[in-house]
Design an enzyme around this catalytic site. Structure first.
Site, short mmCIF file in Angstrom:
data_model
loop_
_atom_site.label_atom_id
_atom_site.label_comp_id
_atom_site.label_asym_id
_atom_site.label_seq_id
_atom_site.Cartn_x
_atom_site.Cartn_y
_atom_site.Cartn_z
N GLY A 245 -15.76 -69.97 -12.57
CA GLY A 245 -14.93 -68.81 -12.23
C GLY A 245 -15.12 -68.28 -10.84
O GLY A 245 -14.50 -67.28 -10.47
N PRO A 288 -18.90 -74.67 -11.88
CA PRO A 288 -17.85 -74.38 -10.89
C PRO A 288 -16.81 -75.49 -10.84
O PRO A 288 -17.14 -76.68 -10.90
CB PRO A 288 -18.63 -74.31 -9.57
CG PRO A 288 -19.88 -75.08 -9.81
CD PRO A 288 -20.17 -75.08 -11.28
N GLY A 289 -15.55 -75.10 -10.74
CA GLY A 289 -14.46 -76.07 -10.58
C GLY A 289 -13.76 -75.78 -9.27
O GLY A 289 -13.96 -76.45 -8.25
N ARG A 290 -12.96 -74.71 -9.28
CA ARG A 290 -12.18 -74.33 -8.10
C ARG A 290 -13.05 -74.18 -6.85
O ARG A 290 -12.62 -74.52 -5.75
CB ARG A 290 -11.49 -72.99 -8.40
CG ARG A 290 -10.50 -72.51 -7.38
CD ARG A 290 -10.12 -71.05 -7.66
NE ARG A 290 -9.87 -70.80 -9.05
CZ ARG A 290 -8.67 -70.91 -9.65
NH1 ARG A 290 -7.62 -71.22 -8.94
NH2 ARG A 290 -8.54 -70.67 -10.93
N ARG A 327 1.08 -73.32 -10.46
CA ARG A 327 0.32 -72.06 -10.46
C ARG A 327 1.15 -70.83 -10.09
O ARG A 327 1.00 -69.78 -10.70
CB ARG A 327 -0.90 -72.17 -9.55
CG ARG A 327 -1.95 -73.16 -10.09
CD ARG A 327 -3.27 -73.09 -9.35
NE ARG A 327 -3.96 -71.84 -9.54
CZ ARG A 327 -4.05 -70.88 -8.64
NH1 ARG A 327 -3.50 -71.03 -7.44
NH2 ARG A 327 -4.68 -69.77 -8.92
N TYR A 331 0.95 -68.11 -12.88
CA TYR A 331 0.06 -66.96 -12.63
C TYR A 331 0.50 -66.11 -11.44
O TYR A 331 -0.31 -65.33 -10.94
CB TYR A 331 -1.36 -67.42 -12.27
CG TYR A 331 -2.00 -68.50 -13.07
CD1 TYR A 331 -2.14 -68.39 -14.44
CD2 TYR A 331 -2.52 -69.63 -12.44
CE1 TYR A 331 -2.78 -69.38 -15.17
CE2 TYR A 331 -3.16 -70.63 -13.16
CZ TYR A 331 -3.28 -70.50 -14.53
OH TYR A 331 -3.93 -71.47 -15.23
N CYS A 358 15.34 -77.41 -11.35
CA CYS A 358 16.45 -76.64 -11.89
C CYS A 358 15.88 -75.44 -12.63
O CYS A 358 15.86 -75.39 -13.87
CB CYS A 358 17.24 -77.55 -12.83
SG CYS A 358 18.82 -76.88 -13.21
N TYR A 388 -6.38 -77.22 -9.73
CA TYR A 388 -5.33 -76.89 -10.71
C TYR A 388 -3.92 -77.14 -10.17
O TYR A 388 -3.00 -76.39 -10.50
CB TYR A 388 -5.51 -75.43 -11.20
CG TYR A 388 -6.89 -75.19 -11.76
CD1 TYR A 388 -7.28 -75.77 -12.96
CD2 TYR A 388 -7.83 -74.43 -11.07
CE1 TYR A 388 -8.56 -75.59 -13.46
CE2 TYR A 388 -9.11 -74.24 -11.56
CZ TYR A 388 -9.47 -74.82 -12.76
OH TYR A 388 -10.74 -74.64 -13.25
C1 LIG Z 1 -15.49 -73.00 -19.81
C2 LIG Z 1 -15.06 -73.12 -18.41
N1 LIG Z 1 -15.95 -73.49 -17.48
C3 LIG Z 1 -15.61 -73.63 -16.19
C4 LIG Z 1 -14.31 -73.41 -15.77
C5 LIG Z 1 -13.99 -73.59 -14.33
O1 LIG Z 1 -13.46 -72.47 -13.76
P1 LIG Z 1 -13.28 -72.38 -12.19
O2 LIG Z 1 -12.46 -73.53 -11.77
O3 LIG Z 1 -12.61 -71.09 -11.99
O4 LIG Z 1 -14.65 -72.42 -11.60
C6 LIG Z 1 -13.34 -73.02 -16.70
C7 LIG Z 1 -11.95 -72.77 -16.27
O5 LIG Z 1 -11.12 -72.25 -16.90
C8 LIG Z 1 -13.73 -72.87 -18.06
O6 LIG Z 1 -12.84 -72.49 -18.98
#
Ligand SMILES: Cc1ncc(COP(=O)(O)O)c(C=O)c1O
Length: 429
Positions: A245, A288-290, A327, A331, A358, A388
């Protein structure tokens, strides 16, 4: 977004490469991802978290951008992988990721997915609910295996982000409630189950958070739980998973947040709690992802029609849109852009950047300033599309998904080939 770099030809440079040349060579729309940036972020995670604290580990939330290439890069850098489906596990294994360093998420894992994960010795299941726990235990028993699990808790914290990306509220489809009888029913089941090894707890408060308030509140709540379940059930928590997050800068005016801005506060709380309450330090995971890939990516489009409605607005249509970046429509996400072949021009033309679908809602950027000499055929760059976008892309309107190039030290390689019209009908009988 990252700092804008322009070369002598007035072209936007990204990751050391001339973006106009990339568009010429690979076509548009085109996802461009900078490997060096991903590596830098992974190394920052190592120095600011994994090496800084004992028992600290990180798994990349691969849902943000899952390709074999990206899984390989992150794996090479020593991170594990967070996966959410059989498909993500399959691709991660194909990329050579270590299954023991993989975490399997999801709020409704199927038996087939659970079986596949167990057969491949996936390191941790994050179990979302009692139904799933029973299914994991049963499937593990059938395979004569033991599933190591973390239980996902709903901490009941409002993360102030867009409703759809805030996952830790009381009204949430994710996790078990903190109510004593609810959580103890699940924890007791896990402790008694013959084929389950309960390691600890998981929470994730939401995505694209720009301060640590929600994480710290959730941390206090989870530590309270850790204490309570030792007293009530004799269970000593060995692992805590703090989720992901951590936000990134999308538009001008937003701050850049450092990983430590989130993790130091939480680790401080864990350390103090353990000292004061006589707990051994648990293994701490982050996901972490984003934060790793958001600013590693841009998307290049070709500008097509430019339509000015007098006294209202100018619509600039590009050759992609909501299928490659859903996105904004999902969102109301905001993005910055620049005309890549006129990156040195004065940007004073106010426009709306729209896609080719469309669907009136197919708007990539509601209002932005582009080059005053903007014309059809120009190359438009939208920044911060690393997370994403590709992973959420669709074929709405039978639009093929873009190719992806990976840059390393400014050199491009094709990472994902462009979909063809033929691909679009391949599965139809
Ligand atoms: C359980 C969990 N972990 C990690 C993430 C990664 O989130 P982010 O990309 O915001 O770091 C998410 C994203 O929804 C998630 O649901």
């Amino acid at each position: 977004m990252r700092e804008i770099e322009v070369n002598r030809d007035g072209h936007l440079v990204f990751g050391g490469a001339d973006t106009v040349k990339l568009a010429e060579e690979y076509g548009t729309p085109l996802y461009v991802v900078d490997e060096n940036y991903i590596v830098e972020r992974c190394r920052e995670i190592k120095s600011a978290f994994m090496d800084k604290y004992p028992n600290a580990t990180a798994v990349y939330a691969s849902k943000a951008l899952q390709t074999i290439d990206v899984c390989r890069i992150v794996t090479r850098e020593g991170l594990g992988l967070d996966t959410v489906s059989g498909g993500e596990i399959y691709a991660a294994l194909k990329a050579g990721a270590d299954p023991q360093k993989m975490v399997f998420h999801g709020n409704n894992k199927t038996k087939e997915e659970i079986k596949f994960a167990l057969e491949n010795n996936i390191g941790r299941f994050v179990v979302d609910n009692l139904y799933e726990l029973v299914l994991v235990n049963k499937t593990a028993a059938e395979l004569e295996k033991t599933a190591s699990i973390q239980i996902r808790i709903t901490p009941g914290v409002d993360s102030h982000t867009h409703k759809f990306i805030s996952t830790g509220n009381i009204d949430s489809k994710f996790g078990i409630s903190l109510k004593k009888e609810d959580r103890n029913e699940v924890i007791k089941y896990a402790l008694d189950a013959a084929n389950i090894d309960l390691k600890g707890f998981h929470f994730h408060v939401g995505s694209q958070l720009m301060d640590n308030e929600a994480h710290l509140m959730a941390m206090d709540i989870i530590l309270g739980l850790v204490k309570d379940v030792r007293e009530e059930l004799g269970f000593v928590t060995k692992e805590l998973n703090l989720g992901g997050g951590f936000g990134v800068r999308y538009v001008d005016g937003e701050e850049t947040v450092r990983l430590e801005d989130f993790t130091d506060g939480m680790m401080g709380k864990i350390n103090r709690f353990c000292e004061e309450n006589g707990f051994e330090l648990p293994m701490v995971y982050i996901e972490p992802g984003r934060w790793i890939v958001g600013n590693a990516g841009i998307t290049l489009y070709t500008v097509g029609s430019i339509k000015t409605i007098p006294d209202i607005k100018t619509y600039v249509a590009v050759d992609g849109g909501m299928p490659d970046n859903p996105r904004p429509i999902l969102y109301q996400a905001e993005y910055e852009s620049v005309v890549a072949n006129k990156a040195a021009s004065k940007a004073n033309k106010t426009v709306s950047v729209v896609g080719k679908c469309c669907e009136s809602g197919d708007v990539l950027i509601e209002k932005t300033e582009l080059a005053e000499d903007l014309e059809s055929g120009d190359i438009l760059c939208v920044f911060t599309t690393g997370a994403y976008n590709y992973s959420m892309a669709s074929n709405y309107n039978r639009i093929p998904r873009p190719a992806m190039v990976m840059l390393k030290d400014g050199k491009a390689r094709l990472s994902v080939r462009r979909e063809t019209w033929e691909d679009l009908i391949l599965r139809e009988i």
